[in-house]
Design an enzyme around this catalytic site. Structure first.
Site, PDB file in Angstrom:
ATOM      1  CG  ASP A 184      -2.304   0.570   0.904  1.00 16.55           C
ATOM      2  OD1 ASP A 184      -2.385   1.810   0.861  1.00 16.55           O
ATOM      3  OD2 ASP A 184      -3.258  -0.194   0.703  1.00 16.55           O
ATOM      4  CG  HIS A 225      -5.494   3.431   1.260  1.00 20.88           C
ATOM      5  ND1 HIS A 225      -5.093   2.188   0.803  1.00 20.88           N
ATOM      6  CD2 HIS A 225      -6.795   3.542   0.897  1.00 20.88           C
ATOM      7  CE1 HIS A 225      -6.095   1.593   0.184  1.00 20.88           C
ATOM      8  NE2 HIS A 225      -7.150   2.386   0.229  1.00 20.88           N
ATOM      9  CB  SER A 228      -9.481   0.248   0.038  1.00 23.23           C
ATOM     10  OG  SER A 228      -9.012   0.754  -1.181  1.00 23.23           O
TER      11      SER A 228
END
Length: 706
Positions: A175, A212, A392
């Site tokens: 990520d 994220h 996600s």
């Protein structure tokens, strides 16, 4: 005289004389199959520890002998009490436990009892109730309607935690970095398996506003039962962190990341991909494809790494997961998203490549997970966020469930995991029109794949899973066509193929080469012999050119037979000035089945140019009169010119044809210097006019070479 006694509650025998032996009538056959199976299990004495048996005072005994005669049996229990829950069952107790087992065995052999088993005391633990303070906000793990969602619309995971938490399994979070010092992540983090590909160092901590990856890591593997923040789906699993998508990266870097330490990584979890704009068509490079192949065929000591991939968040742009070369690879598990009501999240892309769905944000409710500490995360203060989501978040949830499956069965292969997910996922949004039954009887949807991930069902299957069988692959094409695609209208241009082999399918790859000035005008559909359809591409607002050797993936035909007539259909239903030509296509089937694969390379013999993997093509072997299915049978090639002796007119490569050597010159066609004088047969015959059969042609004592 031997008398047979009826069970209690039925007519009893006449009063016994002390000398008369006891024999029980049969009782167990009157019980339910469930009880019979349970008795079979508990009466297997070999399954107990010997010392445990020698300490056991009480035994469950099934007998038709009346209770008043139990002490007259060979076992002679010190006391006998009838069970209140099962007729014909008694609890026999022995003051001297060491004598119980041999006596019971003898009573069984003499027919006095029908079954016996030790009443072993078992220890039980209370159901795990996480003490993580925000667990009750994590509706995706246990949905009790706390977010006004549908009760039970969750991963069905909490009961699994009584036995499994992902311990011993490692998930790689690829990520934008992970705040691995986070108090609810740190103890599960493995620094030795982590890397920062943007900074070229070993610390994958995120940059400011790169939050994220931290959220993703928390969904999959936040530490549980620590009185801190949240709990991950696999809260006992380890995780590695890789900072990759914070910078641009090459095919080489992506491949290195996706196969990094693949002998120690179990799952690569990827919540990223190309732009979800409906007009991007992004293939993966050859190095990344090779990395995927290396992962699944060599990773985890040959069991194969599991690669999960976010299906995409571009529904609002009419995007489709099949336009993403990462998510539509057969080596990855494409995960889409549903909300807390179990319906398609408003962003979740459909696609024939989608295997499963998992719960994530939607209908106004997000996912509670870890956040970068301090002010650099989604939440400007604090260590958690309540607003994570998208595919996600669905993807690491699926990764966490897979970690539980692997802990339950360390021998699962990458294909086993996919098969278990297909069979165990539950049908959500049951009235949605996207559900249809394929030719194998599986309910499947372009929106939801085979349904939402169900941890309880998946782990239960995993515990006793044996094998998905030997993989077999069959490819057909490419077929050249150069067919014009009519502009406008509802009619289809169809291309058919009859498949002669019988595979039980798992996935299919369809590669098309289409020239078109607005590829978004096209619908592309694959129809199986059963009539089930995979919609590979649908009309959308994409005015870019061409599908240039683009590979679509589909799992819609899982379990169907490959044999029969398949049809690829294309149409341009938009009436405008755009036009196109269908140039060529090919199709590859993947699964298991009745096809020969002599060299075990995964490709069926008829599809393999070298069936026995001996370095000689089948075509050459057939022309050379050697067996193309036996690698011990290879063509002879004395002069190593690549042309086998069987068809080579000069086997020894000396310049003289075999027929001239044998008929005219009487030289050896398999030896380029018949008389071993240092001159080749050709040199002696053509250049020097010496005798190729005599080392000293003129007899002067000097060899011809000298």
């Amino acid at each position: 005289m031997m008398l047979i006694f009826s069970p209690i509650g039925h007519s009893t025998a006449e009063e016994l004389q002390d000398s008369e032996p006891l024999v029980s009538s049969k009782i167990i056959h009157t019980y339910s199959r469930a009880v019979q199976n349970a008795l079979d299990r508990v009466s297997n004495i070999d399954s107990y520890d010997e010392s445990q048996l020698l300490r056991t005072e009480s035994w469950l005994v099934i007998t038709g002998v009346p209770i008043e005669y139990h002490q007259r049996t060979i076992a002679s229990p010190d006391s006998s009490k009838p069970s209140s829950s099962l007729w014909g069952a008694f609890i026999w107790s022995f003051n001297n436990p060491k004598l119980a087992l041999p006596r019971l065995i003898e009573s069984l052999e003499f027919g006095q009892i029908e079954s016996f088993s030790p009443l072993v005391k078992q220890k039980f633990s209370p159901r795990l109730i996480p003490n993580d303070p925000y667990f009750w906000d994590q509706w995706h793990l246990q949905n009790l309607g706390q977010s006004s969602g549908t009760i039970g619309e969750d991963a069905n995971i909490t009961d699994v935690w009584d036995n499994y938490n992902g311990s011993g399994v490692t998930i790689s979070i690829i990520d934008d970095g992970v705040d691995h010092a986070h108090s609810d992540l740190a103890s599960n983090y493995v620094s030795s398996l982590s890397y920062d590909w943007c900074g070229s160092d070993t610390d994958p901590s995120p940059s400011v506003n790169d939050e994220h990856g931290t959220a993703v890591a928390g969904v999959a593997a936040a530490v549980g039962q620590n009185n801190i923040d949240v709990i991950g789906a696999a809260f006992g699993a380890s995780f590695a962190a890789h900072r990759l998508i914070s910078c641009g990266f090459s095919d080489s870097t992506g491949a290195s990341t996706l196969s990094f330490q693949n002998s120690q990584i179990d799952i690569y979890s990827n919540s990223w991909g190309p732009d979800d704009d409906g007009v991007s068509l992004d293939p993966i490079g050859p190095l990344t494809i090779a990395a995927f192949e290396n992962d699944v065929y060599n990773g985890r000591d040959g069991l194969g790494n599991i690669i999960t991939w976010a299906a995409g968040n571009g529904l609002g742009s009419d995007d489709n997961s099949n336009y993403d070369g990462y998510a539509n690879s057969r080596f990855t598990i494409a995960v889409t998203a549903v909300s807390h009501t179990g319906i398609q999240s408003p962003y979740a892309e459909p696609g024939a490549n989608i295997l499963v769905a998992a719960h994530s944000s939607g209908s106004g409710e997000g996912i509670t997970t870890t956040d970068n500490t301090g002010s650099s995360g989604y939440n400007n203060s604090g260590n958690i966020t309540h607003n994570f989501g998208g595919t996600s978040s669905a993807t690491p949830l699926a990764s966490g469930v897979i970690a539980l499956m692997i802990e339950a069965n360390r021998n699962l292969t990458w294909r086993d995991v996919q098969n278990i997910l297909v069979l165990s996922s539950k049908k959500n949004d049951g009235n949605d029109s996207s559900w249809s039954e394929n030719g194998a009887g599986h309910l499947v949807s372009h929106k939801y794949g085979f349904g939402t991930v169900d941890a309880g069902a998946a782990v239960s299957l995993a515990e006793n899973w044996t094998s998905s069988g030997q993989e077999a692959n069959a490819s057909f094409g490419p077929f050249s066509s150069s067919t014009s695609i009519p502009n406008g209208g509802s009619g289809w241009t169809e291309f058919e193929i009859t498949v002669p082999v019988d595979l039980q399918l798992e996935s299919i790859d369809v590669t098309v080469d289409i020239s078109h000035t607005a590829r978004g005008d096209l619908d592309i559909v694959l129809e199986s012999p059963s009539g089930h359809q995979s919609w590979l591409a649908e009309e959308r607002n994409d005015n870019n050119n061409d599908y240039s050797n683009w590979t679509f993936g589909t799992v819609q035909h899982w379990g169907e037979a490959s044999s029969g007539n398949w049809t690829l259909m294309v149409r341009d239903s938009v009436s405008d000035s755009n036009s196109g030509t269908f140039n060529s296509w090919e199709i590859s089937f993947h699964g298991v089945g009745n096809v020969s694969d002599s060299d075990g390379d995964g490709w069926a013999d008829y599809n393999d140019y070298d069936d026995d993997n001996d370095g000689w093509s089948d075509e050459v072997e057939e022309s050379c009169d050697s067996d193309p299915l036996d690698n011990n049978s290879t063509p002879s090639d004395h002069d190593s010119d690549g042309v086998c002796d069987y068809v080579d007119d000069d086997d020894d490569g000396d310049g003289l044809t075999d027929i001239n050597e044998t008929v005219m010159h009487k030289t050896d066609p398999l030896d380029n210097d018949t008389d071993d004088d240092g001159l080749s047969d050709f040199q002696e015959v053509v250049t020097y006019s010496t005798n190729p059969l005599i080392p000293d042609s003129d007899g002067d004592g000097l060899g011809d070479y000298n």
